[in-house]
Design a protein around this motif. Structure first.
Motif, PDB file in Angstrom:
ATOM      1  N   ILE A  76     -25.198 -28.636  70.359  1.00 53.40           N
ATOM      2  CA  ILE A  76     -26.341 -28.485  69.462  1.00 53.40           C
ATOM      3  C   ILE A  76     -27.620 -28.712  70.255  1.00 53.40           C
ATOM      4  O   ILE A  76     -27.778 -29.746  70.912  1.00 53.40           O
ATOM      5  CB  ILE A  76     -26.269 -29.484  68.293  1.00 53.40           C
ATOM      6  CG1 ILE A  76     -24.946 -29.351  67.531  1.00 53.40           C
ATOM      7  CG2 ILE A  76     -27.456 -29.295  67.350  1.00 53.40           C
ATOM      8  CD1 ILE A  76     -24.754 -30.396  66.451  1.00 53.40           C
ATOM      9  N   LEU A  77     -28.512 -27.753  70.169  1.00 56.10           N
ATOM     10  CA  LEU A  77     -29.833 -27.873  70.775  1.00 56.10           C
ATOM     11  C   LEU A  77     -30.840 -28.028  69.640  1.00 56.10           C
ATOM     12  O   LEU A  77     -30.862 -27.210  68.712  1.00 56.10           O
ATOM     13  CB  LEU A  77     -30.148 -26.638  71.613  1.00 56.10           C
ATOM     14  CG  LEU A  77     -29.093 -26.296  72.674  1.00 56.10           C
ATOM     15  CD1 LEU A  77     -29.401 -24.962  73.320  1.00 56.10           C
ATOM     16  CD2 LEU A  77     -28.985 -27.392  73.696  1.00 56.10           C
ATOM     17  N   ILE A  78     -31.647 -29.080  69.707  1.00 49.76           N
ATOM     18  CA  ILE A  78     -32.544 -29.446  68.618  1.00 49.76           C
ATOM     19  C   ILE A  78     -33.969 -29.494  69.149  1.00 49.76           C
ATOM     20  O   ILE A  78     -34.230 -30.123  70.176  1.00 49.76           O
ATOM     21  CB  ILE A  78     -32.155 -30.823  68.036  1.00 49.76           C
ATOM     22  CG1 ILE A  78     -30.685 -30.836  67.608  1.00 49.76           C
ATOM     23  CG2 ILE A  78     -33.070 -31.190  66.875  1.00 49.76           C
ATOM     24  CD1 ILE A  78     -30.150 -32.234  67.335  1.00 49.76           C
ATOM     25  N   GLU A  79     -34.870 -28.872  68.428  1.00 51.98           N
ATOM     26  CA  GLU A  79     -36.275 -28.861  68.837  1.00 51.98           C
ATOM     27  C   GLU A  79     -36.910 -30.244  68.671  1.00 51.98           C
ATOM     28  O   GLU A  79     -37.801 -30.611  69.418  1.00 51.98           O
ATOM     29  CB  GLU A  79     -37.019 -27.789  68.028  1.00 51.98           C
ATOM     30  CG  GLU A  79     -38.474 -27.606  68.370  1.00 51.98           C
ATOM     31  CD  GLU A  79     -39.400 -28.459  67.526  1.00 51.98           C
ATOM     32  OE1 GLU A  79     -40.512 -28.739  67.986  1.00 51.98           O
ATOM     33  OE2 GLU A  79     -39.003 -28.856  66.415  1.00 51.98           O
ATOM     34  N   ASN A  80     -36.456 -31.022  67.683  1.00 48.87           N
ATOM     35  CA  ASN A  80     -37.025 -32.349  67.444  1.00 48.87           C
ATOM     36  C   ASN A  80     -35.913 -33.286  66.972  1.00 48.87           C
ATOM     37  O   ASN A  80     -35.380 -33.109  65.884  1.00 48.87           O
ATOM     38  CB  ASN A  80     -38.134 -32.247  66.395  1.00 48.87           C
ATOM     39  CG  ASN A  80     -38.882 -33.533  66.211  1.00 48.87           C
ATOM     40  OD1 ASN A  80     -38.361 -34.624  66.440  1.00 48.87           O
ATOM     41  ND2 ASN A  80     -40.122 -33.426  65.764  1.00 48.87           N
ATOM     42  N   MET A  81     -35.608 -34.283  67.781  1.00 48.84           N
ATOM     43  CA  MET A  81     -34.498 -35.189  67.478  1.00 48.84           C
ATOM     44  C   MET A  81     -34.724 -35.981  66.185  1.00 48.84           C
ATOM     45  O   MET A  81     -33.775 -36.504  65.611  1.00 48.84           O
ATOM     46  CB  MET A  81     -34.244 -36.125  68.659  1.00 48.84           C
ATOM     47  CG  MET A  81     -32.894 -36.814  68.627  1.00 48.84           C
ATOM     48  SD  MET A  81     -31.466 -35.698  68.540  1.00 48.84           S
ATOM     49  CE  MET A  81     -31.250 -35.263  70.252  1.00 48.84           C
ATOM     50  N   SER A  82     -35.941 -36.023  65.694  1.00 53.58           N
ATOM     51  CA  SER A  82     -36.169 -36.702  64.410  1.00 53.58           C
ATOM     52  C   SER A  82     -35.466 -35.963  63.269  1.00 53.58           C
ATOM     53  O   SER A  82     -35.278 -36.516  62.188  1.00 53.58           O
ATOM     54  CB  SER A  82     -37.667 -36.856  64.119  1.00 53.58           C
ATOM     55  OG  SER A  82     -38.264 -35.600  63.921  1.00 53.58           O
ATOM     56  N   ASN A  83     -35.037 -34.720  63.500  1.00 53.19           N
ATOM     57  CA  ASN A  83     -34.276 -33.948  62.501  1.00 53.19           C
ATOM     58  C   ASN A  83     -32.772 -34.200  62.588  1.00 53.19           C
ATOM     59  O   ASN A  83     -32.013 -33.609  61.834  1.00 53.19           O
ATOM     60  CB  ASN A  83     -34.540 -32.451  62.682  1.00 53.19           C
ATOM     61  CG  ASN A  83     -35.937 -32.057  62.288  1.00 53.19           C
ATOM     62  OD1 ASN A  83     -36.495 -32.577  61.326  1.00 53.19           O
ATOM     63  ND2 ASN A  83     -36.529 -31.147  63.036  1.00 53.19           N
ATOM     64  N   PHE A  84     -32.352 -35.070  63.483  1.00 53.05           N
ATOM     65  CA  PHE A  84     -30.924 -35.259  63.733  1.00 53.05           C
ATOM     66  C   PHE A  84     -30.151 -35.669  62.480  1.00 53.05           C
ATOM     67  O   PHE A  84     -29.065 -35.159  62.231  1.00 53.05           O
ATOM     68  CB  PHE A  84     -30.690 -36.276  64.852  1.00 53.05           C
ATOM     69  CG  PHE A  84     -29.250 -36.425  65.214  1.00 53.05           C
ATOM     70  CD1 PHE A  84     -28.607 -35.460  65.973  1.00 53.05           C
ATOM     71  CD2 PHE A  84     -28.519 -37.520  64.780  1.00 53.05           C
ATOM     72  CE1 PHE A  84     -27.265 -35.585  66.303  1.00 53.05           C
ATOM     73  CE2 PHE A  84     -27.176 -37.660  65.107  1.00 53.05           C
ATOM     74  CZ  PHE A  84     -26.555 -36.688  65.866  1.00 53.05           C
ATOM     75  N   ASP A  85     -30.685 -36.581  61.678  1.00 49.59           N
ATOM     76  CA  ASP A  85     -29.949 -37.027  60.486  1.00 49.59           C
ATOM     77  C   ASP A  85     -29.703 -35.888  59.499  1.00 49.59           C
ATOM     78  O   ASP A  85     -28.601 -35.771  58.943  1.00 49.59           O
ATOM     79  CB  ASP A  85     -30.690 -38.177  59.788  1.00 49.59           C
ATOM     80  CG  ASP A  85     -30.597 -39.483  60.562  1.00 49.59           C
ATOM     81  OD1 ASP A  85     -29.701 -39.618  61.434  1.00 49.59           O
ATOM     82  OD2 ASP A  85     -31.430 -40.378  60.310  1.00 49.59           O
ATOM     83  N   VAL A  86     -30.707 -35.055  59.285  1.00 44.40           N
ATOM     84  CA  VAL A  86     -30.543 -33.899  58.390  1.00 44.40           C
ATOM     85  C   VAL A  86     -29.458 -32.981  58.935  1.00 44.40           C
ATOM     86  O   VAL A  86     -28.545 -32.565  58.216  1.00 44.40           O
ATOM     87  CB  VAL A  86     -31.880 -33.132  58.236  1.00 44.40           C
ATOM     88  CG1 VAL A  86     -31.675 -31.820  57.496  1.00 44.40           C
ATOM     89  CG2 VAL A  86     -32.909 -33.982  57.537  1.00 44.40           C
ATOM     90  N   ILE A  87     -29.553 -32.671  60.230  1.00 46.59           N
ATOM     91  CA  ILE A  87     -28.572 -31.797  60.882  1.00 46.59           C
ATOM     92  C   ILE A  87     -27.182 -32.402  60.805  1.00 46.59           C
ATOM     93  O   ILE A  87     -26.208 -31.728  60.462  1.00 46.59           O
ATOM     94  CB  ILE A  87     -28.980 -31.560  62.353  1.00 46.59           C
ATOM     95  CG1 ILE A  87     -30.271 -30.750  62.416  1.00 46.59           C
ATOM     96  CG2 ILE A  87     -27.851 -30.880  63.131  1.00 46.59           C
ATOM     97  CD1 ILE A  87     -30.955 -30.775  63.772  1.00 46.59           C
TER      98      ILE A  87
END
Length: 124
Positions: A76-87
Motif C-alpha cells: 500500500i502506497l499512501i499519500e498521507n499516513m494520517s489516513n492510515f486508520d481509514v484505509i
C-alpha cells in the motif's frame, strides 16, 4: 506468462499491464489507484478511493479467475499516513479473516495525485 486485462478496471495509465499471470499461477497486479474505470477520474476522498482501489483489484482478480482469498501479499502506497486508520478499517473489512502479508508506505506523490495505490501478488 499471460497478460490480464479487463475493461471493468481502469486501463493502464502508462506502459504496463493491469496484471501478469505466470505459468506457476502467480498473479501480479500492478498498483491500482482509486480511478473510476468508466470516467478514469479519481474518487473524491481517501475513503472512496480506497474502496474503489479494492473494487478495481476485485475486477482484475475475477478476470484471471482468482479471488481475494488467493492474495498472498499487498503493498500500500499512501499519500498521507494520517489516513492510515481509514484505509486500515476499509482494508480489514475487505479481507475479513484472510490476512495476506502487507507493507504500507507514505510516499510524496502518486500518479494523477491519487491518495492511495495498492499492488497485489496472488497465488493459486
Amino acid at each position: 506468462m499471460k497478460i490480464i486485462n479487463t475493461l471493468k478496471a481502469p486501463k493502464a495509465i502508462g506502459p504496463y499491464s493491469q496484471a501478469i499471470l505466470t505459468e506457476e499461477n502467480f498473479l501480479y497486479i500492478s498498483g491500482q489507484l482509486g480511478l473510476n474505470p468508466e470516467t478514469m477520474n479519481l474518487e473524491e476522498n481517501i475513503e472512496l478511493q480506497t474502496k474503489r482501489v479494492l473494487q478495481n483489484i476485485d475486477e482484475i482478480l475475477k478476470e484471471a479467475n482468482f479471488t481475494k482469498k488467493n492474495i498472498i501479499k499487498t503493498t500500500i502506497l499512501i499519500e498521507n499516513m494520517s489516513n492510515f486508520d481509514v484505509i486500515n478499517n476499509i482494508y480489514a473489512d475487505y479481507f475479513g479473516e484472510h490476512k495476506p502479508a502487507r507493507s504500507a508506505f507514505e510516499v510524496s506523490k502518486l500518479p494523477k495525485n491519487g491518495l492511495i495505490e495498492i499492488e497485489v501478488i496472488a497465488k493459486k
